[in-house]
Design an enzyme around this catalytic site. Structure first.
Site, PDB file in Angstrom:
ATOM      1  N   TYR A 148      63.466  46.090  68.836  1.00 20.12           N
ATOM      2  CA  TYR A 148      62.669  46.589  69.968  1.00 20.12           C
ATOM      3  C   TYR A 148      61.591  45.604  70.406  1.00 20.12           C
ATOM      4  CZ  TYR A 148      64.978  51.094  69.845  1.00 20.12           C
ATOM      5  OH  TYR A 148      65.914  52.085  69.928  1.00 20.12           O
ATOM      6  N   CYS A 203      63.811  56.556  60.978  1.00 20.42           N
ATOM      7  CA  CYS A 203      64.483  55.783  62.021  1.00 20.42           C
ATOM      8  C   CYS A 203      65.586  54.980  61.347  1.00 20.42           C
ATOM      9  CB  CYS A 203      63.474  54.856  62.681  1.00 20.42           C
ATOM     10  SG  CYS A 203      64.220  53.726  63.858  1.00 20.42           S
ATOM     11  N   ASN A 240      62.438  61.412  68.501  1.00 20.95           N
ATOM     12  CA  ASN A 240      61.682  60.309  69.096  1.00 20.95           C
ATOM     13  C   ASN A 240      60.623  60.783  70.076  1.00 20.95           C
ATOM     14  OD1 ASN A 240      62.524  57.779  68.089  1.00 20.95           O
ATOM     15  ND2 ASN A 240      64.502  58.035  69.101  1.00 20.95           N
TER      16      ASN A 240
HETATM   17  P1  NAD Z   1      70.407  65.753  72.497  1.00 25.02           P
HETATM   18  O1  NAD Z   1      70.100  65.590  73.923  1.00 25.02           O
HETATM   19  O2  NAD Z   1      71.810  65.984  72.103  1.00 25.02           O
HETATM   20  O3  NAD Z   1      69.482  66.925  71.915  1.00 25.02           O
HETATM   21  C1  NAD Z   1      69.720  67.469  70.658  1.00 25.02           C
HETATM   22  C2  NAD Z   1      69.633  68.974  70.733  1.00 25.02           C
HETATM   23  O4  NAD Z   1      68.270  69.384  70.835  1.00 25.02           O
HETATM   24  C3  NAD Z   1      70.332  69.571  71.955  1.00 25.02           C
HETATM   25  O5  NAD Z   1      71.422  70.348  71.548  1.00 25.02           O
HETATM   26  C4  NAD Z   1      69.229  70.360  72.624  1.00 25.02           C
HETATM   27  O6  NAD Z   1      69.671  71.534  73.229  1.00 25.02           O
HETATM   28  C5  NAD Z   1      68.266  70.613  71.499  1.00 25.02           C
HETATM   29  N1  NAD Z   1      66.918  71.048  71.870  1.00 25.02           N
HETATM   30  C6  NAD Z   1      66.197  70.758  72.969  1.00 25.02           C
HETATM   31  N2  NAD Z   1      64.992  71.352  72.923  1.00 25.02           N
HETATM   32  C7  NAD Z   1      64.932  72.026  71.754  1.00 25.02           C
HETATM   33  C8  NAD Z   1      63.944  72.835  71.123  1.00 25.02           C
HETATM   34  N3  NAD Z   1      62.783  73.064  71.684  1.00 25.02           N
HETATM   35  N4  NAD Z   1      64.237  73.384  69.929  1.00 25.02           N
HETATM   36  C9  NAD Z   1      65.434  73.165  69.341  1.00 25.02           C
HETATM   37  N5  NAD Z   1      66.395  72.404  69.890  1.00 25.02           N
HETATM   38  C10 NAD Z   1      66.159  71.844  71.078  1.00 25.02           C
HETATM   39  O7  NAD Z   1      69.797  64.509  71.717  1.00 25.02           O
HETATM   40  P2  NAD Z   1      70.422  63.416  70.775  1.00 25.02           P
HETATM   41  O8  NAD Z   1      70.861  62.280  71.622  1.00 25.02           O
HETATM   42  O9  NAD Z   1      71.361  64.005  69.817  1.00 25.02           O
HETATM   43  O10 NAD Z   1      69.120  62.949  70.015  1.00 25.02           O
HETATM   44  C11 NAD Z   1      68.369  63.890  69.279  1.00 25.02           C
HETATM   45  C12 NAD Z   1      66.997  63.378  68.959  1.00 25.02           C
HETATM   46  O11 NAD Z   1      67.051  62.377  67.971  1.00 25.02           O
HETATM   47  C13 NAD Z   1      66.264  62.727  70.148  1.00 25.02           C
HETATM   48  O12 NAD Z   1      64.913  63.048  70.115  1.00 25.02           O
HETATM   49  C14 NAD Z   1      66.481  61.250  69.910  1.00 25.02           C
HETATM   50  O13 NAD Z   1      65.508  60.456  70.525  1.00 25.02           O
HETATM   51  C15 NAD Z   1      66.385  61.210  68.418  1.00 25.02           C
HETATM   52  N6  NAD Z   1      66.979  60.021  67.814  1.00 25.02           N
HETATM   53  C16 NAD Z   1      66.195  59.380  66.910  1.00 25.02           C
HETATM   54  C17 NAD Z   1      66.634  58.226  66.301  1.00 25.02           C
HETATM   55  C18 NAD Z   1      65.724  57.532  65.343  1.00 25.02           C
HETATM   56  O14 NAD Z   1      65.979  56.405  64.974  1.00 25.02           O
HETATM   57  N7  NAD Z   1      64.640  58.163  64.891  1.00 25.02           N
HETATM   58  C19 NAD Z   1      67.931  57.742  66.589  1.00 25.02           C
HETATM   59  C20 NAD Z   1      68.715  58.438  67.512  1.00 25.02           C
HETATM   60  C21 NAD Z   1      68.227  59.596  68.109  1.00 25.02           C
HETATM   61  C1  G6P Z   2      68.306  53.464  68.036  1.00 29.15           C
HETATM   62  C2  G6P Z   2      67.024  54.040  67.538  1.00 29.15           C
HETATM   63  C3  G6P Z   2      66.725  55.331  68.097  1.00 29.15           C
HETATM   64  C4  G6P Z   2      67.132  55.312  69.538  1.00 29.15           C
HETATM   65  C5  G6P Z   2      68.619  55.297  69.588  1.00 29.15           C
HETATM   66  C6  G6P Z   2      69.168  55.271  70.977  1.00 29.15           C
HETATM   67  O1  G6P Z   2      68.919  52.754  67.140  1.00 29.15           O
HETATM   68  O2  G6P Z   2      66.614  53.819  66.277  1.00 29.15           O
HETATM   69  O3  G6P Z   2      65.448  55.701  67.848  1.00 29.15           O
HETATM   70  O4  G6P Z   2      66.614  56.336  70.229  1.00 29.15           O
HETATM   71  O5  G6P Z   2      69.147  54.359  68.732  1.00 29.15           O
HETATM   72  O6  G6P Z   2      70.543  55.388  70.962  1.00 29.15           O
HETATM   73  P1  G6P Z   2      71.374  55.831  72.247  1.00 29.15           P
HETATM   74  O7  G6P Z   2      72.780  55.562  71.858  1.00 29.15           O
HETATM   75  O8  G6P Z   2      71.077  57.274  72.468  1.00 29.15           O
HETATM   76  O9  G6P Z   2      70.904  54.997  73.393  1.00 29.15           O
HETATM   77 MN    MN Z   3      64.605  54.781  65.956  1.00 33.57          MN
END
Ligand code: NAD
Ligand code: G6P
Ligand code: MN
Length: 432
Positions: free
Chosen positions: A252, A169, A147
């Site tokens: 959202y 997403c 994100n």
């Molecule tokens: P998190 O805080 O657990 O981070 C995931 C991993 O990324 C960590 O282990 C961290 O050390 C690593 N990291 C940080 N910088 C890095 C780099 N430069 N290179 C490689 N690894 C690196 O995060 P999370 O809560 O598991 O979420 C992961 C990502 O997915 C976030 O960006 C979050 O916003 C995104 N996300 C997207 C959606 C969506 O709908 N698109 C849904 C949920 C989460």
């Molecule tokens: C959503 C979205 C993600 C968002 C996440 C947050 O459903 O699609 O893009 O970042 O969930 O979840 P969290 O549990 O980390 O607040």
């Molecule tokens: Mn999303």
């Protein structure tokens, strides 16, 4: 056999991904998987990768999970690179959410000031990843989940030139799952058409006879199981607004259409139990305690507390659709190419698309009604300022983006939030 490299492999979402790949192994034969992380995520990477290996070992398939803190070791020969990293981990998200809240503005992971700063930290890193991919796996697909997914995908395609990028997403996935049940149909019987931007799209639904059933779906949007991910507070949309739009807004949109109510709720939560990021810090801790148990061989149910639940369905389906040239209908972030005539053809939009070996082919939506068109043009222009500022470190452009963003106060107070966030995240913002 397919080689998958997952950047941000230490994420608590990784077991979802593994489960999705195990389920699809017959159609998507994976040879090796690499989980890449950074020094700060080393312990998370160790725990998650050991669980990932146990999951594969408990399956009928033999797949080796490799780990590394050097992505250049993982990338050579990759077919698909999936990204799910968070620069600065949850601690950085806590700042993104707390600082605006403290100034009476919405603190949220992907919207308002916090979302803009997540883009500032992330976009330079996606650029570096693409530089390495160009050299080490020039034919690979980049499947981005990081994100703010829409802006990161736009930067990857438009600014860094990696055309083989698809942004994902779970919001459309969850909407489809819930809404079909809500109107007593199965997902397969309905056709969904989405159009807009990531975390800012609308959709329409037709049944198997081609009849528009959007009005019926809209009746359930305000219900508990209306199709919104668990991280978003379910303030009801005004009925008259839904009737007038005649399209289903995504969860959202609440931040924009019921701004004060959403802000008040967010500040209340913040005072009571901390920001969503702080609450997720606790959930993440509990998840990793579970993941570390050597008897665990599957994705635990508790992962459902995270808003990103079911994301693997999107990621694995998309990869399989490319690999098997399936022409599968899915909602993804991709080049507009005229699907939404109110936005530039090269803008990245989140729209229903057909996914095949050539990537995503967006399905034409047509003109948007004036209100939605105005919102989309404003939000896309704001995103463009954010992306450009993320690359150049231009303070004036960052302030323009802040000033345009409907969730950020203009004037001195907004500028104060910008300045505080710049200091708070200094070590992850070398461009400023
Ligand atoms: P998190 O805080 O657990 O981070 C995931 C991993 O990324 C960590 O282990 C961290 O050390 C690593 N990291 C940080 N910088 C890095 C780099 N430069 N290179 C490689 N690894 C690196 O995060 P999370 O809560 O598991 O979420 C992961 C990502 O997915 C976030 O960006 C979050 O916003 C995104 N996300 C997207 C959606 C969506 O709908 N698109 C849904 C949920 C989460
Ligand atoms: C959503 C979205 C993600 C968002 C996440 C947050 O459903 O699609 O893009 O970042 O969930 O979840 P969290 O549990 O980390 O607040
Ligand atoms: Mn999303």
């Amino acid at each position: 056999q397919v080689k998958i490299v997952t950047i941000g492999g230490g994420s608590s979402y990784t077991p979802e991904l593994i489960e999705g790949f195990i389920r699809r192994y017959e159609e998507l034969p994976i040879g090796e998987m690499w989980l890449v992380d950074v020094e700060r995520g080393k312990e998370k990477l160790r725990i998650v990768s050991e669980l990932a290996q146990r999951m594969w070992d408990a399956s009928p398939y033999q797949v080796k999970v490799h780990t590394t803190l050097d992505r250049r070791e993982a990338l050579p020969g990759a077919d698909f690179v999936t990204t799910q990293f968070r620069v600065g981990l949850l601690e950085a998200r806590i700042k993104d959410e707390r600082i605006p809240d403290l100034h009476g503005m919405l603190g949220q992971e992907t919207n308002g000031a916090g979302g803009i700063f997540k883009a500032f930290r992330t976009i330079p890193v996606i650029g570096q990843i693409i530089d390495d991919m160009r050299e080490l796996c020039p034919d690979a697909w980049l499947i981005n989940f990081t994100n703010p997914s829409g802006m990161v995908t736009e930067a990857a395609i438009k600014k860094f030139g990696w055309k083989k990028t698809i942004g994902l997403c779970n919001v459309p996935t969850i909407a489809q799952m819930r809404e079909s049940g809500n109107i007593g149909e199965t997902e397969e019987e309905l056709t969904y058409q989405f159009a807009g931007l990531n975390h800012f799209h609308w959709h329409k639904v037709t049944n198997r006879d081609g009849e528009d059933v959007t009005a019926e779906v809209l009746k359930h949007v305000n219900e508990k199981n209306g199709g919104t991910p668990v991280n978003i507070y379910q303030e009801p949309f005004p009925e008259e607004l839904l009737d007038s739009m005649k399209m289903v807004p995504c969860g959202y949109h609440r931040y924009y259409f019921m701004q004060r109510e959403m802000l008040e709720h967010s500040i209340q939560e913040f005072k009571k139990g901390g920001t969503r990021a702080e609450q997720m810090y606790q959930v993440e801790h509990e998840l990793f305690e579970l993941y570390a148990q050597p008897g665990l061989h599957e994705k635990p149910e508790q992962l459902g507390k995270r808003g990103g639940a079911y994301y693997s369905d999107a990621a694995c389906e998309c990869i399989s659709a490319i690999y098997n040239d399936r022409h599968l209908r899915m909602t993804v972030s991709t080049e507009n190419k005229g699907a939404l005539p109110c936005l530039a053809p090269d803008s990245i939009v989140e729209v229903s698309s057909l996914i095949s070996a050539r990537g995503a082919e967006p399905i034409a939506w047509g003109e948007m009604p004036p209100a939605a068109r105005g919102w989309l043009q404003l939000m896309k222009a704001m995103e463009e300022c954010v992306i450009e500022a993320a690359i150049t470190g231009d303070y004036g452009l960052a302030l323009e983006a802040f000033t345009m963003n409907p969730l950020i106060e203009s004037g001195k107070e907004g500028k104060r939030v910008l300045d505080e966030l710049l200091v708070a995240h200094e070590k992850y913002l070398p461009q400023f």
